[in-house]
Design an enzyme around this catalytic site. Sequence first.
Site, PDB file in Angstrom:
ATOM      1  N   ASP A 269       0.863  -1.195   0.000  1.00 34.50           N
ATOM      2  CA  ASP A 269       0.000   0.000   0.000  1.00 34.50           C
ATOM      3  C   ASP A 269       0.901   1.249   0.000  1.00 34.50           C
ATOM      4  O   ASP A 269       1.858   1.323   0.784  1.00 34.50           O
ATOM      5  CB  ASP A 269      -0.883  -0.029   1.253  1.00 34.50           C
ATOM      6  CG  ASP A 269      -1.948   1.045   1.232  1.00 34.50           C
ATOM      7  OD1 ASP A 269      -3.105   0.711   0.919  1.00 34.50           O
ATOM      8  OD2 ASP A 269      -1.615   2.221   1.523  1.00 34.50           O
ATOM      9  N   ILE A 270       0.570   2.206  -0.872  1.00 34.25           N
ATOM     10  CA  ILE A 270       1.368   3.438  -0.919  1.00 34.25           C
ATOM     11  C   ILE A 270       1.060   4.272   0.333  1.00 34.25           C
ATOM     12  O   ILE A 270      -0.103   4.415   0.722  1.00 34.25           O
ATOM     13  CB  ILE A 270       1.045   4.251  -2.196  1.00 34.25           C
ATOM     14  CG1 ILE A 270       1.304   3.378  -3.442  1.00 34.25           C
ATOM     15  CG2 ILE A 270       1.891   5.525  -2.255  1.00 34.25           C
ATOM     16  CD1 ILE A 270       0.988   4.062  -4.762  1.00 34.25           C
ATOM     17  N   ASN A 277      -2.397  12.818  -3.343  1.00 35.31           N
ATOM     18  CA  ASN A 277      -3.458  13.250  -4.272  1.00 35.31           C
ATOM     19  C   ASN A 277      -3.882  14.693  -3.976  1.00 35.31           C
ATOM     20  O   ASN A 277      -4.021  15.506  -4.897  1.00 35.31           O
ATOM     21  CB  ASN A 277      -4.685  12.362  -4.106  1.00 35.31           C
ATOM     22  CG  ASN A 277      -4.737  11.256  -5.142  1.00 35.31           C
ATOM     23  OD1 ASN A 277      -4.163  11.390  -6.210  1.00 35.31           O
ATOM     24  ND2 ASN A 277      -5.419  10.179  -4.824  1.00 35.31           N
ATOM     25  N   HIS A 282      -5.124  14.685  -8.651  1.00 34.40           N
ATOM     26  CA  HIS A 282      -5.485  13.303  -8.988  1.00 34.40           C
ATOM     27  C   HIS A 282      -4.703  12.777 -10.188  1.00 34.40           C
ATOM     28  O   HIS A 282      -4.275  11.619 -10.232  1.00 34.40           O
ATOM     29  CB  HIS A 282      -6.991  13.239  -9.258  1.00 34.40           C
ATOM     30  CG  HIS A 282      -7.581  11.902  -8.960  1.00 34.40           C
ATOM     31  ND1 HIS A 282      -7.787  10.951  -9.916  1.00 34.40           N
ATOM     32  CD2 HIS A 282      -8.006  11.351  -7.779  1.00 34.40           C
ATOM     33  CE1 HIS A 282      -8.320   9.881  -9.374  1.00 34.40           C
ATOM     34  NE2 HIS A 282      -8.465  10.098  -8.077  1.00 34.40           N
ATOM     35  N   ASP A 286      -2.326   9.584 -10.452  1.00 35.73           N
ATOM     36  CA  ASP A 286      -2.386   8.460 -11.411  1.00 35.73           C
ATOM     37  C   ASP A 286      -0.995   8.109 -11.926  1.00 35.73           C
ATOM     38  O   ASP A 286      -0.639   6.933 -12.048  1.00 35.73           O
ATOM     39  CB  ASP A 286      -3.281   8.830 -12.604  1.00 35.73           C
ATOM     40  CG  ASP A 286      -4.758   8.700 -12.248  1.00 35.73           C
ATOM     41  OD1 ASP A 286      -5.048   8.245 -11.136  1.00 35.73           O
ATOM     42  OD2 ASP A 286      -5.604   9.064 -13.097  1.00 35.73           O
ATOM     43  N   GLU A 312      -4.856   2.406  -4.101  1.00 37.75           N
ATOM     44  CA  GLU A 312      -3.384   2.425  -4.110  1.00 37.75           C
ATOM     45  C   GLU A 312      -2.850   1.151  -3.477  1.00 37.75           C
ATOM     46  O   GLU A 312      -1.778   1.111  -2.895  1.00 37.75           O
ATOM     47  CB  GLU A 312      -2.829   3.666  -3.450  1.00 37.75           C
ATOM     48  CG  GLU A 312      -3.182   4.170  -2.129  1.00 37.75           C
ATOM     49  CD  GLU A 312      -4.049   3.457  -1.105  1.00 37.75           C
ATOM     50  OE1 GLU A 312      -5.010   2.755  -1.477  1.00 37.75           O
ATOM     51  OE2 GLU A 312      -3.754   3.648   0.074  1.00 37.75           O
ATOM     52  N   ARG A 332      12.961  -5.948  -1.304  1.00 40.28           N
ATOM     53  CA  ARG A 332      13.448  -5.463  -2.599  1.00 40.28           C
ATOM     54  C   ARG A 332      12.445  -4.485  -3.209  1.00 40.28           C
ATOM     55  O   ARG A 332      12.806  -3.439  -3.739  1.00 40.28           O
ATOM     56  CB  ARG A 332      13.621  -6.664  -3.534  1.00 40.28           C
ATOM     57  CG  ARG A 332      14.992  -6.715  -4.152  1.00 40.28           C
ATOM     58  CD  ARG A 332      15.252  -8.004  -4.860  1.00 40.28           C
ATOM     59  NE  ARG A 332      14.180  -8.482  -5.715  1.00 40.28           N
ATOM     60  CZ  ARG A 332      13.966  -9.770  -5.970  1.00 40.28           C
ATOM     61  NH1 ARG A 332      14.746 -10.681  -5.419  1.00 40.28           N
ATOM     62  NH2 ARG A 332      12.985 -10.143  -6.761  1.00 40.28           N
TER      63      ARG A 332
HETATM   64  N1  LIG Z   1      -4.983   9.340  -8.321  1.00 46.57           N
HETATM   65  C1  LIG Z   1      -5.657   8.280  -7.909  1.00 46.57           C
HETATM   66  N2  LIG Z   1      -5.998   8.163  -6.618  1.00 46.57           N
HETATM   67  C2  LIG Z   1      -6.649   7.070  -6.197  1.00 46.57           C
HETATM   68  C3  LIG Z   1      -7.041   6.053  -7.110  1.00 46.57           C
HETATM   69  N3  LIG Z   1      -7.697   5.110  -6.395  1.00 46.57           N
HETATM   70  C4  LIG Z   1      -7.722   5.508  -5.097  1.00 46.57           C
HETATM   71  N4  LIG Z   1      -7.074   6.693  -4.995  1.00 46.57           N
HETATM   72  C5  LIG Z   1      -6.879   7.499  -3.765  1.00 46.57           C
HETATM   73  O1  LIG Z   1      -6.015   6.822  -2.872  1.00 46.57           O
HETATM   74  C6  LIG Z   1      -6.227   7.390  -1.592  1.00 46.57           C
HETATM   75  C7  LIG Z   1      -6.134   6.330  -0.528  1.00 46.57           C
HETATM   76  O2  LIG Z   1      -6.119   6.943   0.691  1.00 46.57           O
HETATM   77  P1  LIG Z   1      -6.239   6.192   2.067  1.00 46.57           P
HETATM   78  O3  LIG Z   1      -6.924   4.888   1.887  1.00 46.57           O
HETATM   79  O4  LIG Z   1      -6.900   7.154   3.051  1.00 46.57           O
HETATM   80  O5  LIG Z   1      -4.811   5.884   2.519  1.00 46.57           O
HETATM   81  P2  LIG Z   1      -3.473   6.755   2.527  1.00 46.57           P
HETATM   82  O6  LIG Z   1      -3.746   8.209   2.375  1.00 46.57           O
HETATM   83  O7  LIG Z   1      -2.546   6.188   1.519  1.00 46.57           O
HETATM   84  O8  LIG Z   1      -2.938   6.504   3.951  1.00 46.57           O
HETATM   85  P3  LIG Z   1      -2.163   5.230   4.472  1.00 46.57           P
HETATM   86  O9  LIG Z   1      -2.614   4.078   3.673  1.00 46.57           O
HETATM   87  O10 LIG Z   1      -2.575   5.117   5.914  1.00 46.57           O
HETATM   88  O11 LIG Z   1      -0.725   5.525   4.337  1.00 46.57           O
HETATM   89  C8  LIG Z   1      -7.590   8.082  -1.645  1.00 46.57           C
HETATM   90  O12 LIG Z   1      -7.415   9.488  -1.594  1.00 46.57           O
HETATM   91  C9  LIG Z   1      -8.128   7.705  -3.010  1.00 46.57           C
HETATM   92  O13 LIG Z   1      -8.908   8.754  -3.609  1.00 46.57           O
HETATM   93  C10 LIG Z   1      -6.697   6.230  -8.481  1.00 46.57           C
HETATM   94  O14 LIG Z   1      -7.000   5.396  -9.344  1.00 46.57           O
HETATM   95  N5  LIG Z   1      -6.015   7.336  -8.824  1.00 46.57           N
END
Ligand SMILES: Nc1nc2c(ncn2[C@@H]2O[C@H](COP(=O)(O)OP(=O)(O)OP(=O)(O)O)[C@@H](O)[C@H]2O)c(=O)[nH]1
Length: 399
Positions: A269-270, A277, A282, A286, A312, A332
Amino acid sequence: MLNPTPHEQLEAALGERQYRLRFPDDLEKRFEADTGDQRSQMLFISGVICLLIYDSFLIADYLLRPAQFWGIAALRLGLVSGFGMLALLWVRTGPPGWQREGCLALIIVLGMATSGLIFSFSPQSIAMFDPFSFCLILLASNIVIALRFKYALLTTLACLLIMALYVVPSALMPLEAKTFALLTTLGTAVFTLFANYRLEISERNNYLLLLRERLRASLMHESNQVLTHISQTDSLTQLPNRRRFDEVYQRLWQEAAQRARHIGVLMIDIDHFKRYNDHYGHQQGDICLATVAAAIESQRRAQDLVARLGGEEFAVLLTDTDLDTAVQIAERIRSAIEVLGLEHGASGERTMVTVSIGVALTVPTPQTTPAWLMRQADEALYAAKGSGRNCVQIAATSG
Ligand SMILES: Nc1nc2c(ncn2[C@@H]2O[C@H](COP(=O)(O)OP(=O)(O)OP(=O)(O)O)[C@@H](O)[C@H]2O)c(=O)[nH]1
Protein backbone atom coordinates in the site's frame (compact mmCIF):
# COMPACT_ATOMS: atom_id res chain seq x y z
CA MET A 1 -6.84 2.67 -52.38
CA LEU A 2 -6.23 0.14 -49.61
CA ASN A 3 -5.94 -3.51 -50.63
CA PRO A 4 -9.04 -5.44 -49.57
CA THR A 5 -8.59 -7.66 -46.49
CA PRO A 6 -9.02 -11.44 -46.92
CA HIS A 7 -12.43 -11.08 -45.33
CA GLU A 8 -13.50 -8.35 -47.79
CA GLN A 9 -12.22 -10.39 -50.74
CA LEU A 10 -14.15 -13.36 -49.50
CA GLU A 11 -17.40 -11.44 -49.02
CA ALA A 12 -16.98 -9.91 -52.50
CA ALA A 13 -16.43 -13.36 -54.03
CA LEU A 14 -19.50 -14.72 -52.22
CA GLY A 15 -21.54 -11.72 -53.32
CA GLU A 16 -20.71 -12.18 -57.00
CA ARG A 17 -22.87 -14.32 -59.24
CA GLN A 18 -21.35 -17.69 -58.60
CA TYR A 19 -20.45 -19.04 -62.01
CA ARG A 20 -16.78 -18.05 -62.14
CA LEU A 21 -14.07 -20.68 -62.08
CA ARG A 22 -11.37 -18.42 -60.74
CA PHE A 23 -11.18 -16.34 -57.59
CA PRO A 24 -9.19 -13.11 -57.32
CA ASP A 25 -5.46 -13.94 -57.27
CA ASP A 26 -4.88 -13.95 -53.49
CA LEU A 27 -7.97 -16.01 -52.82
CA GLU A 28 -7.10 -18.40 -55.64
CA LYS A 29 -3.65 -18.98 -54.10
CA ARG A 30 -5.24 -19.61 -50.72
CA PHE A 31 -7.78 -22.00 -52.29
CA GLU A 32 -4.98 -24.01 -53.88
CA ALA A 33 -2.90 -23.93 -50.68
CA ASP A 34 -5.85 -25.06 -48.53
CA THR A 35 -7.25 -27.73 -50.86
CA GLY A 36 -4.24 -28.82 -52.95
CA ASP A 37 -2.99 -31.62 -50.71
CA GLN A 38 -6.39 -33.15 -50.16
CA ARG A 39 -7.12 -32.91 -53.88
CA SER A 40 -3.85 -34.69 -54.69
CA GLN A 41 -4.87 -37.57 -52.41
CA MET A 42 -8.36 -37.76 -53.94
CA LEU A 43 -6.93 -37.68 -57.47
CA PHE A 44 -4.60 -40.52 -56.56
CA ILE A 45 -7.48 -42.68 -55.33
CA SER A 46 -9.83 -41.90 -58.23
CA GLY A 47 -6.94 -42.30 -60.70
CA VAL A 48 -6.14 -45.80 -59.37
CA ILE A 49 -9.83 -46.77 -59.67
CA CYS A 50 -9.92 -45.50 -63.26
CA LEU A 51 -6.77 -47.45 -64.17
CA LEU A 52 -8.25 -50.64 -62.68
CA ILE A 53 -11.42 -50.22 -64.74
CA TYR A 54 -9.33 -49.43 -67.82
CA ASP A 55 -7.30 -52.62 -67.32
CA SER A 56 -10.40 -54.71 -66.61
CA PHE A 57 -11.25 -54.24 -70.32
CA LEU A 58 -8.52 -56.79 -70.95
CA ILE A 59 -11.26 -59.37 -70.27
CA ALA A 60 -13.25 -58.00 -73.19
CA ASP A 61 -10.07 -57.80 -75.29
CA TYR A 62 -9.34 -61.45 -74.53
CA LEU A 63 -12.85 -62.48 -75.56
CA LEU A 64 -13.23 -60.20 -78.58
CA ARG A 65 -9.67 -59.86 -79.95
CA PRO A 66 -7.72 -62.96 -78.81
CA ALA A 67 -5.25 -62.65 -81.68
CA GLN A 68 -4.13 -59.16 -80.55
CA PHE A 69 -4.47 -59.82 -76.83
CA TRP A 70 -0.80 -59.70 -75.83
CA GLY A 71 -0.12 -56.56 -77.83
CA ILE A 72 -3.18 -54.86 -76.30
CA ALA A 73 -2.13 -56.07 -72.81
CA ALA A 74 1.27 -54.45 -73.33
CA LEU A 75 -0.45 -51.17 -74.28
CA ARG A 76 -2.93 -51.18 -71.41
CA LEU A 77 -0.68 -52.48 -68.63
CA GLY A 78 2.75 -51.36 -69.77
CA LEU A 79 2.09 -48.03 -71.40
CA VAL A 80 -1.09 -46.50 -69.93
CA SER A 81 -1.12 -48.15 -66.49
CA GLY A 82 2.67 -47.99 -66.11
CA PHE A 83 2.95 -44.29 -66.87
CA GLY A 84 -0.42 -43.71 -65.20
CA MET A 85 0.73 -45.22 -61.89
CA LEU A 86 3.99 -43.25 -61.97
CA ALA A 87 2.04 -40.06 -62.63
CA LEU A 88 -0.42 -40.81 -59.83
CA LEU A 89 2.36 -41.52 -57.34
CA TRP A 90 3.91 -38.20 -58.25
CA VAL A 91 0.56 -36.39 -58.00
CA ARG A 92 0.19 -37.86 -54.53
CA THR A 93 3.29 -35.91 -53.41
CA GLY A 94 1.31 -32.68 -53.90
CA PRO A 95 2.92 -30.85 -56.85
CA PRO A 96 1.67 -27.36 -57.88
CA GLY A 97 -1.89 -27.29 -59.22
CA TRP A 98 -1.10 -26.80 -62.92
CA GLN A 99 1.44 -29.65 -62.92
CA ARG A 100 -0.97 -31.94 -61.09
CA GLU A 101 -3.89 -31.29 -63.47
CA GLY A 102 -1.68 -31.15 -66.58
CA CYS A 103 -0.01 -34.46 -65.79
CA LEU A 104 -3.32 -36.25 -65.29
CA ALA A 105 -4.71 -34.66 -68.46
CA LEU A 106 -1.77 -36.11 -70.44
CA ILE A 107 -2.37 -39.59 -69.02
CA ILE A 108 -6.06 -39.39 -69.98
CA VAL A 109 -5.17 -38.30 -73.52
CA LEU A 110 -2.67 -41.19 -73.65
CA GLY A 111 -5.46 -43.56 -72.55
CA MET A 112 -7.71 -42.23 -75.30
CA ALA A 113 -4.99 -42.53 -77.96
CA THR A 114 -4.31 -46.11 -76.87
CA SER A 115 -8.02 -46.95 -77.00
CA GLY A 116 -8.09 -45.53 -80.51
CA LEU A 117 -5.17 -47.74 -81.44
CA ILE A 118 -6.89 -50.80 -79.94
CA PHE A 119 -10.02 -49.88 -81.94
CA SER A 120 -7.93 -49.88 -85.10
CA PHE A 121 -6.81 -53.49 -84.35
CA SER A 122 -10.41 -54.66 -84.01
CA PRO A 123 -12.05 -57.16 -86.29
CA GLN A 124 -14.81 -55.41 -88.24
CA SER A 125 -17.57 -57.31 -86.45
CA ILE A 126 -16.81 -55.85 -83.02
CA ALA A 127 -15.35 -52.40 -83.80
CA MET A 128 -18.75 -50.86 -83.06
CA PHE A 129 -18.34 -51.60 -79.35
CA ASP A 130 -15.23 -49.44 -78.93
CA PRO A 131 -16.92 -46.01 -78.93
CA PHE A 132 -18.44 -47.00 -75.58
CA SER A 133 -14.95 -47.17 -74.11
CA PHE A 134 -14.27 -43.67 -75.49
CA CYS A 135 -17.33 -42.44 -73.60
CA LEU A 136 -16.09 -44.14 -70.42
CA ILE A 137 -12.77 -42.32 -70.71
CA LEU A 138 -14.59 -38.97 -70.90
CA LEU A 139 -16.69 -39.98 -67.90
CA ALA A 140 -13.54 -40.83 -65.96
CA SER A 141 -11.79 -37.61 -66.92
CA ASN A 142 -14.65 -35.19 -66.28
CA ILE A 143 -16.60 -36.81 -63.45
CA VAL A 144 -14.55 -39.42 -61.59
CA ILE A 145 -11.16 -37.74 -61.69
CA ALA A 146 -12.92 -34.41 -62.27
CA LEU A 147 -10.00 -32.42 -63.63
CA ARG A 148 -10.31 -28.68 -63.08
CA PHE A 149 -12.72 -27.42 -65.75
CA LYS A 150 -10.09 -25.72 -67.93
CA TYR A 151 -8.05 -28.94 -68.10
CA ALA A 152 -11.18 -31.07 -68.49
CA LEU A 153 -12.23 -28.95 -71.48
CA LEU A 154 -8.84 -29.19 -73.20
CA THR A 155 -8.58 -32.92 -72.46
CA THR A 156 -12.09 -33.53 -73.81
CA LEU A 157 -11.33 -31.61 -77.02
CA ALA A 158 -8.09 -33.58 -77.49
CA CYS A 159 -9.93 -36.86 -76.86
CA LEU A 160 -12.69 -35.97 -79.33
CA LEU A 161 -10.07 -35.10 -81.94
CA ILE A 162 -8.20 -38.38 -81.39
CA MET A 163 -11.44 -40.31 -81.53
CA ALA A 164 -12.50 -38.58 -84.75
CA LEU A 165 -9.07 -39.24 -86.30
CA TYR A 166 -9.48 -42.97 -85.65
CA VAL A 167 -13.19 -43.38 -86.34
CA VAL A 168 -13.92 -41.06 -89.30
CA PRO A 169 -11.44 -42.55 -91.79
CA SER A 170 -11.88 -46.10 -90.44
CA ALA A 171 -13.14 -48.80 -92.77
CA LEU A 172 -14.24 -50.89 -89.80
CA MET A 173 -17.63 -49.23 -89.36
CA PRO A 174 -20.41 -48.24 -91.74
CA LEU A 175 -21.30 -44.55 -91.95
CA GLU A 176 -24.46 -44.96 -89.82
CA ALA A 177 -22.46 -46.57 -87.01
CA LYS A 178 -19.76 -43.87 -87.22
CA THR A 179 -22.41 -41.14 -87.00
CA PHE A 180 -23.96 -42.84 -84.00
CA ALA A 181 -20.54 -43.29 -82.33
CA LEU A 182 -19.54 -39.67 -82.94
CA LEU A 183 -22.85 -38.32 -81.64
CA THR A 184 -22.77 -40.55 -78.58
CA THR A 185 -19.22 -39.52 -77.72
CA LEU A 186 -19.97 -35.86 -78.39
CA GLY A 187 -23.09 -36.05 -76.21
CA THR A 188 -21.10 -37.68 -73.43
CA ALA A 189 -18.46 -34.95 -73.76
CA VAL A 190 -21.06 -32.18 -73.43
CA PHE A 191 -22.92 -33.80 -70.51
CA THR A 192 -19.80 -34.67 -68.55
CA LEU A 193 -18.23 -31.25 -69.13
CA PHE A 194 -21.40 -29.60 -67.89
CA ALA A 195 -21.37 -31.81 -64.79
CA ASN A 196 -17.65 -31.11 -64.33
CA TYR A 197 -18.33 -27.38 -64.43
CA ARG A 198 -21.05 -27.67 -61.82
CA LEU A 199 -18.86 -29.85 -59.61
CA GLU A 200 -16.09 -27.28 -59.62
CA ILE A 201 -18.46 -24.38 -59.03
CA SER A 202 -19.98 -26.13 -56.05
CA GLU A 203 -16.54 -27.11 -54.70
CA ARG A 204 -15.47 -23.47 -54.93
CA ASN A 205 -18.64 -22.15 -53.32
CA ASN A 206 -18.37 -24.68 -50.50
CA TYR A 207 -14.80 -23.59 -49.98
CA LEU A 208 -15.84 -19.93 -49.73
CA LEU A 209 -18.51 -20.72 -47.16
CA LEU A 210 -16.08 -22.82 -45.14
CA LEU A 211 -13.44 -20.13 -45.31
CA ARG A 212 -15.97 -17.54 -44.17
CA GLU A 213 -16.79 -19.69 -41.15
CA ARG A 214 -13.09 -20.12 -40.38
CA LEU A 215 -12.39 -16.39 -40.67
CA ARG A 216 -15.39 -15.57 -38.50
CA ALA A 217 -14.29 -18.08 -35.88
CA SER A 218 -10.78 -16.68 -35.82
CA LEU A 219 -12.06 -13.07 -35.61
CA MET A 220 -14.33 -14.14 -32.78
CA HIS A 221 -11.43 -15.85 -31.05
CA GLU A 222 -9.28 -12.71 -31.38
CA SER A 223 -12.10 -10.48 -30.05
CA ASN A 224 -12.62 -12.86 -27.15
CA GLN A 225 -8.94 -12.71 -26.31
CA VAL A 226 -9.00 -8.90 -26.40
CA LEU A 227 -12.12 -8.81 -24.22
CA THR A 228 -10.63 -11.30 -21.77
CA HIS A 229 -7.46 -9.21 -21.58
CA ILE A 230 -9.48 -6.03 -21.01
CA SER A 231 -11.65 -7.66 -18.35
CA GLN A 232 -8.59 -8.91 -16.46
CA THR A 233 -6.32 -5.87 -16.74
CA ASP A 234 -6.21 -2.65 -14.79
CA SER A 235 -6.33 0.12 -17.39
CA LEU A 236 -4.21 2.62 -15.43
CA THR A 237 -1.24 0.39 -14.57
CA GLN A 238 -1.71 -2.42 -17.12
CA LEU A 239 -1.28 -4.89 -14.26
CA PRO A 240 -3.68 -7.81 -13.75
CA ASN A 241 -6.73 -6.59 -11.83
CA ARG A 242 -8.56 -8.04 -8.83
CA ARG A 243 -10.61 -10.44 -11.00
CA ARG A 244 -7.47 -11.94 -12.52
CA PHE A 245 -5.74 -12.02 -9.15
CA ASP A 246 -8.62 -13.94 -7.55
CA GLU A 247 -8.72 -16.43 -10.44
CA VAL A 248 -4.98 -17.16 -10.30
CA TYR A 249 -4.96 -17.15 -6.49
CA GLN A 250 -7.66 -19.88 -6.29
CA ARG A 251 -5.79 -22.02 -8.81
CA LEU A 252 -2.39 -21.62 -7.14
CA TRP A 253 -3.93 -22.26 -3.73
CA GLN A 254 -5.33 -25.60 -4.96
CA GLU A 255 -1.97 -26.54 -6.48
CA ALA A 256 -0.10 -25.61 -3.30
CA ALA A 257 -2.60 -27.65 -1.25
CA GLN A 258 -2.20 -30.70 -3.50
CA ARG A 259 1.59 -30.51 -3.49
CA ALA A 260 1.87 -29.38 0.18
CA ARG A 261 3.91 -26.35 -0.92
CA HIS A 262 4.04 -22.78 0.40
CA ILE A 263 1.92 -20.02 -1.04
CA GLY A 264 2.45 -16.41 -0.02
CA VAL A 265 0.85 -12.98 -0.40
CA LEU A 266 2.52 -9.58 -0.20
CA MET A 267 0.02 -6.79 0.42
CA ILE A 268 1.49 -3.44 -0.67
CA ASP A 269 0.00 0.00 0.00
CA ILE A 270 1.37 3.44 -0.92
CA ASP A 271 1.94 5.56 2.18
CA HIS A 272 -0.12 8.69 2.64
CA PHE A 273 -1.45 8.55 -0.83
CA LYS A 274 -4.50 10.61 0.01
CA ARG A 275 -2.17 13.45 0.96
CA TYR A 276 -0.25 12.91 -2.28
CA ASN A 277 -3.46 13.25 -4.27
CA ASP A 278 -4.57 16.25 -2.31
CA HIS A 279 -1.18 17.92 -2.74
CA TYR A 280 -0.31 17.11 -6.37
CA GLY A 281 -3.76 16.47 -7.83
CA HIS A 282 -5.48 13.30 -8.99
CA GLN A 283 -3.78 13.28 -12.38
CA GLN A 284 -0.31 13.31 -10.84
CA GLY A 285 -1.60 10.67 -8.42
CA ASP A 286 -2.39 8.46 -11.41
CA ILE A 287 1.13 8.90 -12.76
CA CYS A 288 2.53 8.02 -9.34
CA LEU A 289 0.38 4.86 -9.20
CA ALA A 290 1.58 3.73 -12.64
CA THR A 291 5.23 4.40 -11.71
CA VAL A 292 4.96 2.47 -8.46
CA ALA A 293 3.17 -0.39 -10.29
CA ALA A 294 6.00 -0.64 -12.84
CA ALA A 295 8.59 -0.67 -10.04
CA ILE A 296 6.81 -3.50 -8.22
CA GLU A 297 6.42 -5.44 -11.47
CA SER A 298 10.14 -5.03 -12.21
CA GLN A 299 11.03 -6.78 -8.93
CA ARG A 300 8.85 -9.85 -9.26
CA ARG A 301 10.16 -13.30 -10.14
CA ALA A 302 8.95 -15.00 -13.31
CA GLN A 303 6.56 -17.32 -11.45
CA ASP A 304 4.95 -14.59 -9.30
CA LEU A 305 1.92 -12.46 -10.10
CA VAL A 306 1.63 -8.76 -9.36
CA ALA A 307 -1.88 -7.26 -9.38
CA ARG A 308 -3.53 -3.98 -8.54
CA LEU A 309 -6.31 -4.86 -6.12
CA GLY A 310 -7.83 -1.38 -6.24
CA GLY A 311 -7.01 2.18 -5.19
CA GLU A 312 -3.38 2.42 -4.11
CA GLU A 313 -3.24 -1.21 -3.03
CA PHE A 314 -1.21 -3.90 -4.82
CA ALA A 315 -0.60 -7.58 -4.11
CA VAL A 316 2.05 -10.10 -5.13
CA LEU A 317 1.32 -13.82 -5.20
CA LEU A 318 4.34 -15.96 -4.35
CA THR A 319 4.61 -19.68 -5.04
CA ASP A 320 7.15 -22.24 -3.80
CA THR A 321 8.70 -19.65 -1.51
CA ASP A 322 10.05 -19.89 2.03
CA LEU A 323 9.55 -17.04 4.47
CA ASP A 324 13.08 -15.67 4.09
CA THR A 325 12.73 -15.36 0.33
CA ALA A 326 9.26 -13.79 0.66
CA VAL A 327 10.65 -11.16 3.02
CA GLN A 328 13.62 -10.54 0.71
CA ILE A 329 11.28 -9.96 -2.23
CA ALA A 330 9.13 -7.61 -0.14
CA GLU A 331 12.22 -5.72 1.01
CA ARG A 332 13.45 -5.46 -2.60
CA ILE A 333 10.11 -3.98 -3.67
CA ARG A 334 10.01 -1.53 -0.77
CA SER A 335 13.53 -0.34 -1.48
CA ALA A 336 12.96 -0.15 -5.29
CA ILE A 337 10.14 2.34 -4.64
CA GLU A 338 12.11 4.30 -2.14
CA VAL A 339 15.03 4.72 -4.55
CA LEU A 340 12.67 5.94 -7.28
CA GLY A 341 12.82 9.16 -5.29
CA LEU A 342 9.30 10.27 -6.28
CA GLU A 343 8.82 13.54 -4.42
CA HIS A 344 6.06 13.50 -1.77
CA GLY A 345 6.08 16.95 -0.19
CA ALA A 346 2.93 16.28 1.85
CA SER A 347 3.86 12.93 3.40
CA GLY A 348 4.62 14.42 6.79
CA GLU A 349 6.95 11.52 7.59
CA ARG A 350 9.30 11.51 4.57
CA THR A 351 10.02 13.52 1.47
CA MET A 352 9.48 10.78 -1.12
CA VAL A 353 6.83 8.19 -2.04
CA THR A 354 7.17 4.95 -0.05
CA VAL A 355 5.15 1.79 0.46
CA SER A 356 4.32 -0.43 3.41
CA ILE A 357 4.18 -4.18 2.89
CA GLY A 358 2.52 -7.03 4.81
CA VAL A 359 3.82 -10.58 4.23
CA ALA A 360 1.80 -13.74 4.88
CA LEU A 361 2.82 -17.27 3.98
CA THR A 362 1.36 -20.69 4.58
CA VAL A 363 1.08 -24.27 3.40
CA PRO A 364 -2.66 -24.69 2.78
CA THR A 365 -4.49 -27.02 5.17
CA PRO A 366 -8.18 -27.89 5.51
CA GLN A 367 -8.38 -25.24 8.27
CA THR A 368 -7.06 -22.39 6.10
CA THR A 369 -8.55 -20.58 3.11
CA PRO A 370 -7.28 -18.08 0.51
CA ALA A 371 -9.34 -15.34 2.20
CA TRP A 372 -7.78 -16.17 5.58
CA LEU A 373 -4.26 -15.74 4.15
CA MET A 374 -5.28 -12.41 2.58
CA ARG A 375 -6.53 -11.24 6.00
CA GLN A 376 -3.18 -12.25 7.52
CA ALA A 377 -1.32 -10.21 4.89
CA ASP A 378 -3.72 -7.28 5.47
CA GLU A 379 -3.13 -7.37 9.21
CA ALA A 380 0.65 -7.46 8.63
CA LEU A 381 0.24 -4.43 6.33
CA TYR A 382 -1.75 -2.65 9.01
CA ALA A 383 1.07 -3.42 11.45
CA ALA A 384 3.60 -1.98 8.95
CA LYS A 385 1.55 1.22 8.75
CA GLY A 386 1.51 1.29 12.55
CA SER A 387 5.29 0.84 12.73
CA GLY A 388 6.03 4.07 10.91
CA ARG A 389 5.35 2.97 7.28
CA ASN A 390 8.03 2.35 4.58
CA CYS A 391 8.69 -1.07 6.11
CA VAL A 392 7.88 -4.77 5.81
CA GLN A 393 5.96 -6.69 8.49
CA ILE A 394 5.36 -10.44 8.67
CA ALA A 395 1.96 -11.87 9.69
CA ALA A 396 2.05 -13.43 13.14
CA THR A 397 0.90 -16.80 11.76
CA SER A 398 3.72 -16.88 9.19
CA GLY A 399 6.68 -16.29 11.51
N1 LIG B 1 -4.98 9.34 -8.32
C1 LIG B 1 -5.66 8.28 -7.91
N2 LIG B 1 -6.00 8.16 -6.62
C2 LIG B 1 -6.65 7.07 -6.20
C3 LIG B 1 -7.04 6.05 -7.11
N3 LIG B 1 -7.70 5.11 -6.40
C4 LIG B 1 -7.72 5.51 -5.10
N4 LIG B 1 -7.07 6.69 -4.99
C5 LIG B 1 -6.88 7.50 -3.77
O1 LIG B 1 -6.01 6.82 -2.87
C6 LIG B 1 -6.23 7.39 -1.59
C7 LIG B 1 -6.13 6.33 -0.53
O2 LIG B 1 -6.12 6.94 0.69
P1 LIG B 1 -6.24 6.19 2.07
O3 LIG B 1 -6.92 4.89 1.89
O4 LIG B 1 -6.90 7.15 3.05
O5 LIG B 1 -4.81 5.88 2.52
P2 LIG B 1 -3.47 6.75 2.53
O6 LIG B 1 -3.75 8.21 2.37
O7 LIG B 1 -2.55 6.19 1.52
O8 LIG B 1 -2.94 6.50 3.95
P3 LIG B 1 -2.16 5.23 4.47
O9 LIG B 1 -2.61 4.08 3.67
O10 LIG B 1 -2.58 5.12 5.91
O11 LIG B 1 -0.73 5.52 4.34
C8 LIG B 1 -7.59 8.08 -1.65
O12 LIG B 1 -7.42 9.49 -1.59
C9 LIG B 1 -8.13 7.70 -3.01
O13 LIG B 1 -8.91 8.75 -3.61
C10 LIG B 1 -6.70 6.23 -8.48
O14 LIG B 1 -7.00 5.40 -9.34
N5 LIG B 1 -6.01 7.34 -8.82
